[in-house]
Design a protein around this motif. Sequence first.
Motif, PDB file in Angstrom:
ATOM      1  N   GLU A 575       0.314  -0.882  -0.306  1.00 39.22           N
ATOM      2  CA  GLU A 575       0.452  -0.176   0.267  1.00 39.22           C
ATOM      3  C   GLU A 575       1.404   1.064  -0.045  1.00 39.22           C
ATOM      4  O   GLU A 575       2.133   1.423   0.553  1.00 39.22           O
ATOM      5  N   GLY A 576       0.488   2.187  -0.782  1.00 36.67           N
ATOM      6  CA  GLY A 576       1.190   3.463  -0.956  1.00 36.67           C
ATOM      7  C   GLY A 576       2.505   3.116  -1.757  1.00 36.67           C
ATOM      8  O   GLY A 576       3.088   4.331  -2.420  1.00 36.67           O
ATOM      9  N   LEU A 577       2.531   2.103  -2.603  1.00 36.75           N
ATOM     10  CA  LEU A 577       3.993   1.799  -3.460  1.00 36.75           C
ATOM     11  C   LEU A 577       3.289   1.136  -4.514  1.00 36.75           C
ATOM     12  O   LEU A 577       2.994   2.177  -5.690  1.00 36.75           O
ATOM     13  N   PHE A 578       1.980   0.541  -4.468  1.00 34.11           N
ATOM     14  CA  PHE A 578       0.774  -0.262  -5.783  1.00 34.11           C
ATOM     15  C   PHE A 578       0.391  -0.437  -5.069  1.00 34.11           C
ATOM     16  O   PHE A 578      -0.096  -2.025  -4.621  1.00 34.11           O
ATOM     17  N   PRO A 579      -1.260  -0.249  -4.864  1.00 28.58           N
ATOM     18  CA  PRO A 579      -1.843   1.082  -5.052  1.00 28.58           C
ATOM     19  C   PRO A 579      -0.658   2.484  -4.718  1.00 28.58           C
ATOM     20  O   PRO A 579      -0.021   2.564  -4.203  1.00 28.58           O
ATOM     21  N   SER A 625       5.560  -1.297   5.803  1.00 32.88           N
ATOM     22  CA  SER A 625       4.606  -1.621   5.120  1.00 32.88           C
ATOM     23  C   SER A 625       3.677  -2.545   5.298  1.00 32.88           C
ATOM     24  O   SER A 625       3.935  -3.169   6.139  1.00 32.88           O
ATOM     25  N   VAL A 626       2.089  -2.119   4.677  1.00 29.15           N
ATOM     26  CA  VAL A 626       1.592  -2.994   4.970  1.00 29.15           C
ATOM     27  C   VAL A 626       1.242  -4.075   3.053  1.00 29.15           C
ATOM     28  O   VAL A 626       1.284  -3.143   2.294  1.00 29.15           O
ATOM     29  N   ALA A 627       0.602  -4.586   2.808  1.00 37.46           N
ATOM     30  CA  ALA A 627       0.646  -5.844   1.714  1.00 37.46           C
ATOM     31  C   ALA A 627      -0.714  -4.879   1.354  1.00 37.46           C
ATOM     32  O   ALA A 627      -1.277  -3.963   1.712  1.00 37.46           O
ATOM     33  N   SER A 628      -0.145  -4.861   0.042  1.00 38.95           N
ATOM     34  CA  SER A 628      -0.963  -4.125  -1.186  1.00 38.95           C
ATOM     35  C   SER A 628      -2.457  -5.085  -1.081  1.00 38.95           C
ATOM     36  O   SER A 628      -2.569  -6.566  -1.116  1.00 38.95           O
ATOM     37  N   ARG A 629      -3.519  -3.954  -0.997  1.00 42.64           N
ATOM     38  CA  ARG A 629      -4.862  -4.395  -1.846  1.00 42.64           C
ATOM     39  C   ARG A 629      -4.923  -5.509  -2.356  1.00 42.64           C
ATOM     40  O   ARG A 629      -5.867  -6.347  -2.826  1.00 42.64           O
ATOM     41  N   PHE A 630      -4.355  -4.906  -3.430  1.00 39.99           N
ATOM     42  CA  PHE A 630      -4.844  -6.095  -5.096  1.00 39.99           C
ATOM     43  C   PHE A 630      -4.055  -7.171  -3.985  1.00 39.99           C
ATOM     44  O   PHE A 630      -4.951  -8.413  -5.531  1.00 39.99           O
ATOM     45  N   LEU A 631      -3.279  -7.945  -3.470  1.00 40.57           N
ATOM     46  CA  LEU A 631      -3.012  -9.351  -3.186  1.00 40.57           C
ATOM     47  C   LEU A 631      -4.024 -10.283  -3.046  1.00 40.57           C
ATOM     48  O   LEU A 631      -4.729 -10.860  -2.817  1.00 40.57           O
TER      49      LEU A 631
END
Length: 717
Positions: A575-579, A625-631
């Motif tokens: 999150e924050g990087l991608f998205p 950081s936290v894992a991307s929602r896309f995952l």
Amino acid sequence: MSATLLEGLNPEQLAAVTLPPVSALILAGAGSGKTRVLTTRIAWLLSTGQIGPHGVLAVTFTNKAAKEMLTRLSAQLPINARTLWIGTFHGLCNRFLRLHWRDAGLPEAFQIMDSADQQAAVKRLLKALNVDDEKYPPRELTYYINGNKEEGLRPDAVAAHDDYSRMQRQLYEEYERQCRREGVVDFAELLLRSYELLRDNAALRGHYQARFRHILIDEFQDTNRLQYQWLKLLAGKEPEGSAAAEGQSAAVFAVGDDDQSIYAFRGANVGNMHDFQRDFRVETVIRLEQNYRSHGNILDAANALIAHNRSRLGKNLWTEAPPGEPLRVYEAASDFEEAGFVVDEVKQMRRDGQSLADIAVLYRSNAQSRVLEHALFQAAIPYRVYGGLRFFERQEIKHALAYLRLLANPEDDNALLRVINFPARGIGNRTLELLQETARGTGTSLWLAACSGGAGRSAAAVGRFIQLIESMRHEAEGLRLPEKVLLVLERAGLLDHYRAEKEGQERLENLDQLISAAATFVQENQDDLTAFLAHASLEAGEHEARPGEDALQLMTVHAAKGLEFHAVFLTGLEEGLFPHDNSRDDPKGLEEERRLAYVALTRARRRLYLSLAQSRMLHGQTRLSVASRFLDEIPAALLKWLNRGYAPAAKPASTLRSNAEQEHGLRIGQQVEHPKFGGGVVVAFDGHGNNVNVQVNFGVQGVKWLALAQSRLTLLN
Ligand SMILES: Nc1ncnc2c1ncn2[C@@H]1O[C@H](COP(=O)(O)OP(=O)(O)OP(=O)(O)O)[C@@H](O)[C@H]1O
Ligand SMILES: [Mg+2]
């Protein structure tokens, strides 16, 4: 001949390739053969004698795609590839204007400015006109100029309703005058000028409309308004209502995928797909639904992800290919470990006989390449940065390193020449020639020549530059390496310079990575500027893949559009990087990020790695950081977590952390405010408890050490 050309196409592809000369839209998902169909259609039109090479115009999204198309066609057919008009919009407009420079009102040898040149030109203009660049920031003005050009608006057509916008309009006019005087055109001008030439010159328009009977466009979803208008003119669809043009318009074959529209932030208008159907009275819309690229699991993951977007034309992709292996997910403790994982897997695939060129490492932001490049460098794996520069070759990094080199050794002529007038400080070529003459005459370095006052009329400006370097050297004494880097970025004006640039964000991120690179270097090696500079030069050149050498492909997701690889690493899924941070709170922006992720996933043929890091170095510091929602949006059954729930590294990777940071929330690079000195940036601190000292760079007010407890500093971020 045409029989072999058409072999292996599925019925929909065949129908698309062999359409009669009417305008058509091929709307299809990733890997369904759009580009292949477009190329095959050109070959089919030529080989069946329906048109000669001069009658075809094809638009690709990148120069590389154009080259590939030309190579494929000239291998298949006995034609002279140079007669074919195949290229990007900019490339084709350039070709058109080179042929008709006189009619276009351009000098024969007009030069093209890239966006950095354009920004510099705008700054120069403001200076020459004595305009306050705080009131009219160059970046904003450039944006204004390009935006209007992309809408097809010259200054006289721009609406202005108050003093401010009237001034902007006038500056736009002055900018055009300056470009004319200097014989230069910017990117937007290439298109606008071509468009106007076609619009206003009936003879030329008639000629090209009669000539290009077939116009084919790949990646149509990412065309902007002006590009679309230009196409309409060329195809004979404009001016509206002109009976002469009706009935003889070219056959426009547009190929695209709304799910892969990823350039809205630059003015691409996916609505063109809709307008096209209306304006060209398109009756044939062909959908290709079979994907030939990826194994089933990869495709299922991509389909599931993009299904989370609301605004879609809707289509479903399927494949005959087997499911293949699951997607491999790796959750690293840090960005370094993530890079180490990529290196290990690449090595293993290489041992298994996989060519490096068929493996891609993708990232959302350019600056992410630094850590990856470093790991590849250490592992001696050749790599290429596709569609961009390697980290240490990027302009802003070279500028920053040149300043650092001058700190280490002011007699480094190359470094001096690179930055003596960057950012611009009014030291022109004539002054430099004079300096060089003096230096040659006395057999000394440029630095010594400059110190001896041999700079003619610009002596004062040169004197200020010398003073700047001297004072930076003085201030840098005793600072740690990452702090030295930050000091240089601030004091030399590089940060301010790129902050003011329209496309400067990416450069700022890279500069930030340079601070991180210095911090890593100190950890891994020593706190020594000269050693760091040597390391940077080595890493810049040492393992550069030689032409033709098998090399791993590094690139941003944007640059990967249209390409495919055996194996793909999609890194930095956080999150924050991608998205990306910029788009998280804006639903439209988020959908564009998701399309971008869809593009990334669909690049892989057989193997797809998804990776993320629990901590990442930014501003020389570790951020969690936290894992991307896309995952989460990919069905769990398709994923194989190689190490889920990995504990964060016990010790933060950064050595910049100190007690002060924990107690007072201070960090390097932090913005602060002081009642007397104004705004500043923290460059260093030491001590603990009530005895914390902080060093702050207050810009023109200088760099100061303050006792934190008594300093009356406000921490801003
Ligand atoms: N009928 C077919 N038979 C076998 N392979 C095919 C067929 N059609 C396409 N392919 C292959 O599938 C892959 C994807 O094709 P292509 O790159 O043209 O797809 P695309 O729709 O343009 O993808 P993207 O949306 O990513 O640009 C290529 O390797 C291509 O050679
Ligand atoms: Mg394609």
